[in-house]
Design an enzyme around this catalytic site. Structure first.
Site, PDB file in Angstrom:
ATOM      1  N   ASN A   6       0.791  -1.146   0.002  1.00 46.43           N
ATOM      2  CA  ASN A   6      -0.150  -0.045  -0.110  1.00 46.43           C
ATOM      3  C   ASN A   6       0.985   1.367  -0.042  1.00 46.43           C
ATOM      4  OD1 ASN A   6      -1.864   2.094   0.444  1.00 46.43           O
ATOM      5  ND2 ASN A   6      -2.424   1.325   2.237  1.00 46.43           N
ATOM      6  N   LYS A   8       0.081   4.349  -0.175  1.00 45.47           N
ATOM      7  CA  LYS A   8      -0.620   5.331   0.211  1.00 45.47           C
ATOM      8  C   LYS A   8      -0.465   6.637  -0.632  1.00 45.47           C
ATOM      9  CE  LYS A   8      -0.192   3.584   4.568  1.00 45.47           C
ATOM     10  NZ  LYS A   8      -0.330   3.572   5.972  1.00 45.47           N
ATOM     11  N   HIS A  95      -9.747   1.343   4.538  1.00 47.55           N
ATOM     12  CA  HIS A  95      -8.622   1.639   5.444  1.00 47.55           C
ATOM     13  C   HIS A  95      -8.857   2.671   6.733  1.00 47.55           C
ATOM     14  CE1 HIS A  95      -4.409   2.646   6.481  1.00 47.55           C
ATOM     15  NE2 HIS A  95      -3.927   1.566   5.834  1.00 47.55           N
ATOM     16  N   GLU A 164      -5.718  -4.336  10.744  1.00 42.96           N
ATOM     17  CA  GLU A 164      -4.727  -3.334  10.813  1.00 42.96           C
ATOM     18  C   GLU A 164      -4.921  -2.739  11.995  1.00 42.96           C
ATOM     19  OE1 GLU A 164      -2.537  -2.297   6.736  1.00 42.96           O
ATOM     20  OE2 GLU A 164      -4.196  -1.217   7.061  1.00 42.96           O
ATOM     21  N   GLY A 170       2.354   2.759  11.129  1.00 41.84           N
ATOM     22  CA  GLY A 170       3.195   3.681  11.250  1.00 41.84           C
ATOM     23  C   GLY A 170       3.919   3.964  12.561  1.00 41.84           C
ATOM     24  N   SER A 201       3.033  -1.720  10.471  1.00 43.19           N
ATOM     25  CA  SER A 201       4.619  -1.600  10.696  1.00 43.19           C
ATOM     26  C   SER A 201       5.274  -2.812  10.190  1.00 43.19           C
ATOM     27  CB  SER A 201       4.709  -1.186  12.345  1.00 43.19           C
ATOM     28  OG  SER A 201       4.263   0.013  12.536  1.00 43.19           O
TER      29      SER A 201
HETATM   30  P1  13P Z   1       2.665   0.898   7.811  1.00 44.34           P
HETATM   31  O1  13P Z   1       3.255  -0.433   7.290  1.00 44.34           O
HETATM   32  O2  13P Z   1       3.462   1.917   7.225  1.00 44.34           O
HETATM   33  O3  13P Z   1       2.808   0.738   8.963  1.00 44.34           O
HETATM   34  O4  13P Z   1       1.280   1.145   7.345  1.00 44.34           O
HETATM   35  C1  13P Z   1       0.300  -0.047   7.546  1.00 44.34           C
HETATM   36  C2  13P Z   1      -0.798   0.159   6.411  1.00 44.34           C
HETATM   37  O5  13P Z   1      -1.627   1.220   6.806  1.00 44.34           O
HETATM   38  C3  13P Z   1      -0.939  -0.759   5.391  1.00 44.34           C
HETATM   39  O6  13P Z   1      -2.441  -0.691   4.820  1.00 44.34           O
END
Ligand code: 13P
Length: 240
Positions: A6, A8, A95, A164, A170, A201
Site C-alpha cells: 500500500n 498510500k 482503511h 490493521e 506507522g 509496521s
Molecule cells: P505501515 O506499514 O507504514 O505501518 O502501514 C500499514 C498500512 O496502513 C498498510 O495499509
C-alpha cells in the site's frame, strides 16, 4: 501468501522503476508456490503500473473507490468500474486513514458491494484504536466492523480482510504473537472464512516474529513497501 504494497499518497511516474527489482527477484523465486503480490499505488499510477505489470506475477489494486456504480456528478471520486477499466483488479476499502476522514461502516458496506458488482476483488480493512485495545474492546470493535461492513454480502470469495490495528500503523509496534493468532482466528470465524492478512509496521526486522503464527494469509505493508529491497526481504523471510 499475500503481500499487499500500500503506497498510500506516495509516488510519481519515476517510482515505477523500483518495481523492476521486485520483478527480477520474483522470476526465480518459488516458481510453483502460490504467492500473490498486489501493488496499490495512488490512482494516478494505476494505469502505467498495470501496463508495466502485464503478464507478470504482480497485480495492481486501488486504494479506495466511490460507492456508486454509475457515472455521476461526484467531483474527485472514481467508480470501481473506472478503476477496473484502467487495470486495477483489487481495491482497498475501509482503511483506517479513510475512516478517519469520515467513512462509516455503512458507507464501507456500500463500497464493498459496489466494488464486487463491478468485478473488483476487495481488501477490506478493520482494526481497533489504542484506546479500544486498552479498554478490552478490540473484539467488540472488529465484530461491529465485520457485521456492518459485510452486511448482506453472501458470496465472500472475492473479499480479503486486512486486520490493521490503528495503533500499529506507522508506529513500529506490532501485536504479540499470541494475541494476533487469536484475533486472526476470531476474524476468520466471523467473516465466513475469508483470507485474513495482518498490516501495521510490517518490516524486514519484525517479519520473523510475525511469522511465528501460522494462521495468517499474508501481510499488508505500508512504508516498507516503497523500498523494493525491504519488500523483497519481507517476502523472502516469510518463506523460511
Ligand atoms: P505501515 O506499514 O507504514 O505501518 O502501514 C500499514 C498500512 O496502513 C498498510 O495499509
Amino acid at each position: 501468501m499475500y503481500f499487499i504494497a500500500n503506497w498510500k499518497m506516495f509516488g510519481g511516474l519515476n517510482s515505477l522503476n523500483s518495481i523492476h527489482k521486485v520483478l527480477k527477484f520474483l522470476k526465480n523465486f518459488r516458481k510453483n508456490k502460490k504467492i500473490k503480490i498486489i501493488y496499490c499505488p495512488p490512482s494516478t499510477l494505476i494505469n502505467p503500473m498495470s501496463k508495466k505489470l502485464k503478464n507478470t506475477r504482480i497485480d495492481v489494486g486501488a486504494q479506495n473507490c466511490h460507492q456508486n456504480q454509475n457515472y455521476g456528478a461526484f467531483t474527485g471520486s472514481i467508480t470501481p468500474f473506472m478503476l477496473k477499466n484502467v487495470g486495477a483488479k483489487y481495491v482497498i476499502i475501509g482503511h483506517s486513514e479513510n475512516r478517519q476522514e469520515g467513512e462509516t461502516d455503512r458507507l464501507i458496506n456500500m463500497k464493498i458491494k459496489c466494488a464486487l458488482k463491478s468485478g473488483l476483488k476487495v481488501i477490506f480493512c478493520i482494526g481497533e484504536t489504542s484506546k479500544e485495545k486498552k479498554g478490552n474492546k478490540t473484539k467488540q470493535k472488529l465484530n461491529r466492523q465485520l457485521k456492518i461492513g459485510l452486511n448482506k454480502i453472501k458470496i465472500k470469495k472475492n473479499i480479503i480482510i486486512a486486520y490493521e490495528p490503528i495503533w500499529s500503523i506507522g508506529s513500529g509496534l506490532i501485536p504479540k504473537s499470541k494475541e494476533l493468532f487469536e484475533i486472526i482466528n476470531f476474524i476468520r470465524n466471523r467473516s465466513g472464512n475469508c483470507k485474513v492478512l495482518y498490516g501495521g509496521s510490517v518490516n524486514p526486522k519484525n517479519i520473523s516474529e510475525l511469522n511465528v503464527i501460522n494462521n495468517v494469509d499474508g501481510y499488508m505493508i505500508g512504508g516498507a513497501s516503497q523500498d523494493p529491497k525491504k519488500l523483497i526481504d519481507i517476502i523472502k523471510k516469510s518463506y523460511i
